[in-house]
Design an enzyme around this catalytic site. Structure first.
Site, PDB file in Angstrom:
ATOM      1  CG  ASP A 126      -2.119   0.781   1.067  1.00 41.36           C
ATOM      2  OD1 ASP A 126      -2.896   0.882   2.025  1.00 41.36           O
ATOM      3  OD2 ASP A 126      -2.312   1.308  -0.039  1.00 41.36           O
ATOM      4  CG  ASP A 134      -7.841   2.060   4.340  1.00 39.02           C
ATOM      5  OD1 ASP A 134      -8.056   3.214   3.940  1.00 39.02           O
ATOM      6  OD2 ASP A 134      -6.858   1.376   3.982  1.00 39.02           O
TER       7      ASP A 134
END
Lengths: 471, 101
Positions: A263, A391
């Site tokens: 990420d 997330d």
């Protein structure tokens, strides 16, 4: 990749008007004069992280900042793009998602029971004879998973670059369809089994049909904001539960760690796929498919000057149901559609879409917003923050796994760690004003707290309790 | 989606779509319609489209009540008589509880 999407999506929405586009540009020009100039915002400003590129939106209503900045002298003023209110706005959904996952893990045995099923993405078993073999297997599993995620991200970027919007839209739609209907069906079945309740097919079909259709409407079309948020939380929780069930122990932890790193790279590196995606979206200045982002408020854009009257436009931060990459459980024959369902893809979608979403909104806002707007209008507008659904999923997965290991200390410690990480990420977002990955800090803290609590604090507390020694 | 920001015609269109959609065995949609447009229909000061929105909300509420009645009746009957129905009861069951009824 999923993380990337999620990370990217961690934009804070300044002003609901997705004025991110216009405002940052306007502000940028203004800012270029005074260097890094932050605008003071009355009340809670919303920090907006714009992904990539030159666009950094200081956003909130362009009018207000412009007006304010014009009034102020050249002195640079520190401003917070967001206040405590926006941090809380994210805390609540994240907490709710985690609470749902933890409650399910603790009560419904299905999600902690290892039935020997594995996803096709993690073919190597972990019930091996030696620890070394187990470690090797888990590393291989994690590698395969990450590769799949990377590939999916690249495919998404390519699709986007070559304007295959229909494919992406369809993919997203099918993803959310699958998630809303199939996984919630399984969930309902397991909950009924756990509580030993009889239920007939007729009622179940009606319930699932209603849940699914209203969910699709709220997420992909128009619906009340609260309901939309609730649905996004629910599908994130469902996805996290699927991950918890079907990923073996060590593989899951490894994947969490590797995906945080990925990420970080994908969002921040100049050649990162997510960054490319965002920049392409910004170049094209176009709205894209629904994003997989959770948005805390609606974005509203008011156009006053040009049309001679208030023309209201709602730039929705549509929180599309992220086509959760559902890893179809191995025993079921995965339809071809599932191929697109990988966590990475979802995350990619999420954060890419999130950014894209903001960019397109910003652009829309730029186009629509007059240069000067009466401050009164701005006050009416709500500001919100955005966080990618990926997330949510990985945070909940971490806390869920902590809960699955049985100890409440560990669960609470991970929960606190993730929230602290989220706070720090928001702080960084306010400072840097670009799209940031939301996973790395929180997951890092979460992992540290999990292993520390599990291996150090828990035996310690157990020993104390054993000897009836209270501190 | 914030209703406040929509022009009245669009509110009416949305309300009507939710109302019509509910006929596809979607009482939940009617519930959402009633809750979401309640303030618009009954609390806000009058505007041109409000009369129609009121009608839609009322009829959504009627449909919702009908569905609630039907479902409650069916569920009560099923839960009560499931054990007695033997095979038919089992084939209708999505989950069968363990133990003796």
């Amino acid at each position: 990749m999923a993380n990337n999407a999620e990370d990217v999506e961690n934009n804070f929405m300044g002003q609901p008007e997705s004025a991110a586009g216009p405002e940052p540009r306007q502000q940028q020009q203004q800012q270029q004069e005074g260097g890094t100039r932050l605008r003071t915002r009355g009340g809670s400003g919303v920090g907006r992280g714009e992904g990539g590129g030159p666009e950094q939106n200081g956003h909130p209503p362009a009018a207000r900042p412009a007006v304010q900045e014009a009034e102020e002298d050249e002195d640079e003023e520190m401003t917070l793009k967001y206040g405590a209110k926006h941090v809380i706005m994210l805390f609540v959904p994240v907490t709710l998602c985690m609470a749902v996952v933890v409650a399910t893990i603790k009560s419904v045995g299905f999600y902690t029971r290892k039935d020997g099923q594995r996803l096709i993405y993690t073919p190597f078993p972990e019930d091996t004879d030696t620890v070394g073999q187990r470690a090797v297997n888990s590393i291989l599993n994690a590698t395969i998973m990450i590769t799949v995620i990377i590939v999916m991200t690249l495919v998404l970027v390519l699709l986007y670059k070559y304007r295959c919007y229909k494919v992406i839209h369809g993919w997203l739609f099918l993803s959310s369809l699958f998630l809303l209907f199939f996984f919630s069906y399984i969930y309902l079945q397991e909950v009924f089994k756990t509580y030993n309740v009889a239920m007939d097919y007729f009622t179940v079909v009606i319930v699932i049909w209603n849940f699914g259709v209203v969910g699709m409407m709220c997420i992909h079309w128009k619906g009340p904001l609260r309901l939309q948020q609730a649905y996004l939380i629910m599908i994130s929780a469902l996805m996290a539960l699927v991950f918890i069930k079907y990923l073996p122990e060590w593989t899951a932890w490894l994947i969490l760690a590797v995906i945080s790193v990925y990420d970080l790279l994908a969002v921040l590196c100049p050649k990162g796929p997510l960054r490319i995606l965002v920049e392409t979206a910004q170049e094209r200045n176009e709205p894209i498919f629904p994003a997989l982002i959770y948005s805390s408020t609606m974005v509203w854009l008011v156009n006053m000057a040009d049309t001679g009257g208030p023309r209201r436009e709602s730039a929705e931060e549509t929180q599309e149901a992220a086509p959760e990459p559902a890893e179809s459980p191995p025993p079921l024959s995965s339809p071809q559609d599932d191929g697109g369902f990988t966590p990475s893809w979802v995350s990619q979608q999420e954060h890419q879409l999130g950014q894209l979403q903001s960019t397109e909104e910003t652009r829309r806002q730029i186009q629509q917003m007059p240069s000067a707007r009466p401050p009164a209008e701005e006050d009416e507008e709500e500001r919100g923050v955005k966080l990618g659904l990926g997330d949510f999923i990985f945070y909940s997965m971490l806390v869920g796994k902590a809960a699955a290991s049985g100890d409440w200390n560990t669960t609470l410690a991970c929960f606190v760690a993730i929230l602290i990480g989220l706070c720090l990420t928001l702080l960084l977002l306010a400072i840097f004003k670009k799209a940031l990955p939301a996973l790395p800090i929180s997951i890092f803290f979460g992992l540290v707290f999990y292993f520390a609590t599990d291996n150090l604090v828990r035996p310690f507390m157990d020993k104390l309790a054993l000897h009836q020694f209270y501190i | 989606m914030n209703l406040e920001r929509l022009p009245n015609e669009e509110k009416l269109i949305l309300c009507r779509k939710y109302y019509l959609g509910g006929f596809a065995f979607l009482p939940f949609l009617w519930l959402v319609n009633v809750v979401w447009f309640f303030r618009e229909a009954f609390v806000k000061p009058a505007y041109t489209e409000q009369l129609q929105i009121k009608a839609y909300v009322k009829w959504s509420a009627v449909g919702l009540l009908f569905w609630v009645a039907v479902l409650t009746t069916w569920i009560t009957i099923f839960q009560h008589f499931r054990a007695q129905w033997g095979e038919v009861g089992d084939s209708l069951s999505f989950t069968i509880p363990l133990g003796t009824p």
